[in-house]
Write a protein that holds these residues in place. Sequence first.
Motif, PDB file in Angstrom:
ATOM      1  N   UNK A  64       0.848  -1.181   0.000  1.00 44.66           N
ATOM      2  CA  UNK A  64       0.000   0.000   0.000  1.00 44.66           C
ATOM      3  C   UNK A  64       0.885   1.232   0.000  1.00 44.66           C
ATOM      4  N   UNK A  65       0.619   2.166  -0.909  1.00 48.41           N
ATOM      5  CA  UNK A  65       1.478   3.351  -0.976  1.00 48.41           C
ATOM      6  C   UNK A  65       0.676   4.624  -1.228  1.00 48.41           C
ATOM      7  N   UNK A  66       1.267   5.713  -0.813  1.00 49.51           N
ATOM      8  CA  UNK A  66       0.696   7.038  -1.063  1.00 49.51           C
ATOM      9  C   UNK A  66       1.846   7.979  -1.404  1.00 49.51           C
ATOM     10  N   UNK A  67       1.790   8.558  -2.617  1.00 56.83           N
ATOM     11  CA  UNK A  67       2.819   9.526  -3.004  1.00 56.83           C
ATOM     12  C   UNK A  67       2.213  10.923  -2.947  1.00 56.83           C
ATOM     13  N   UNK A  68       2.526  11.613  -1.867  1.00 54.29           N
ATOM     14  CA  UNK A  68       2.048  12.978  -1.697  1.00 54.29           C
ATOM     15  C   UNK A  68       2.765  13.912  -2.661  1.00 54.29           C
ATOM     16  N   UNK A  69       2.078  14.945  -3.064  1.00 55.97           N
ATOM     17  CA  UNK A  69       2.721  15.963  -3.900  1.00 55.97           C
ATOM     18  C   UNK A  69       3.396  17.032  -3.058  1.00 55.97           C
ATOM     19  N   UNK A  70       3.206  16.950  -1.737  1.00 54.07           N
ATOM     20  CA  UNK A  70       3.732  17.997  -0.859  1.00 54.07           C
ATOM     21  C   UNK A  70       4.833  17.519   0.080  1.00 54.07           C
ATOM     22  N   UNK A  71       4.881  16.228   0.330  1.00 58.59           N
ATOM     23  CA  UNK A  71       5.881  15.677   1.234  1.00 58.59           C
ATOM     24  C   UNK A  71       7.194  15.512   0.477  1.00 58.59           C
TER      25      UNK A  71
END
Length: 259
Positions: free
Chosen positions: A159-166
């Motif tokens: 499971x992954x999440x690629x933030x545009x802000x982090x």
Amino acid sequence: MHDFDEINDATDQDEGDITHDTIINETVQDENSTISVDSENTVTNKSTNYFRIVEHNINSLKGKREELAGLIETENPDCLVLVETKLDSSFKSSEFFDQKVWNVVVREDRNAFGGGIIIAVLRKYIASPVKIEYENENPELYWIKIDTIKKQKSMYICGLYRSQRDIRSANTMDCLRESIEKLPGRKGQNHIIITGDINLHIDWTRNLPQKNSTTKHLDVKLIEICDDYNLEQKVNFPTRLENTLDIFCTNNPSKVINI
């Protein structure tokens, strides 16, 4: 929706917000399982013969206990991958999950204002987190292993999440490649599923970055990862405007029943 035929073995709101409901035709603990991925609120097959994965950008679990309960009741998942949970240590997992029913295998909070991932699996399955040491700081990318019986393959779910802000999100694709290399078991023999909100801009019909993509270098990295590890991206419709920001990749595409 997509099908698999062997498995044994969700303020930092970015662009994406979709529920995937995934079925894979597999055998998990004496049951023929399937993983299916559905578009929002589409119910397909609730049969116990299927292993269903729901991926959802929940955009904060705070105050959404009833929404989560409704999602579980409607979609009947075996595995939940929630991104952008936006929790901190002041929130207990038991506030959201019946822990007699659900095993929260992975819960990684960023803070109460952004990010965070939960991967939860029904307790009737044997699931455990996969610990991987990364050369660079891990953004928000976590693996679990679902063990099966009768000497068949275990299933590894990322499971992954690629933030545009982090700022750590610059490492997402490199960490994904590194993690696949470091998974236990024989290389190329693992049953792999990768799902989440990546906030990239890829034309999956051509396996190329979109012409107006602002993330082309990362788009290319993900495309190359899919090529190098024989992964097929199965979400073939936009999940936000014209972009497919949520993905479901697997090296066993013939086993995915629905997305």
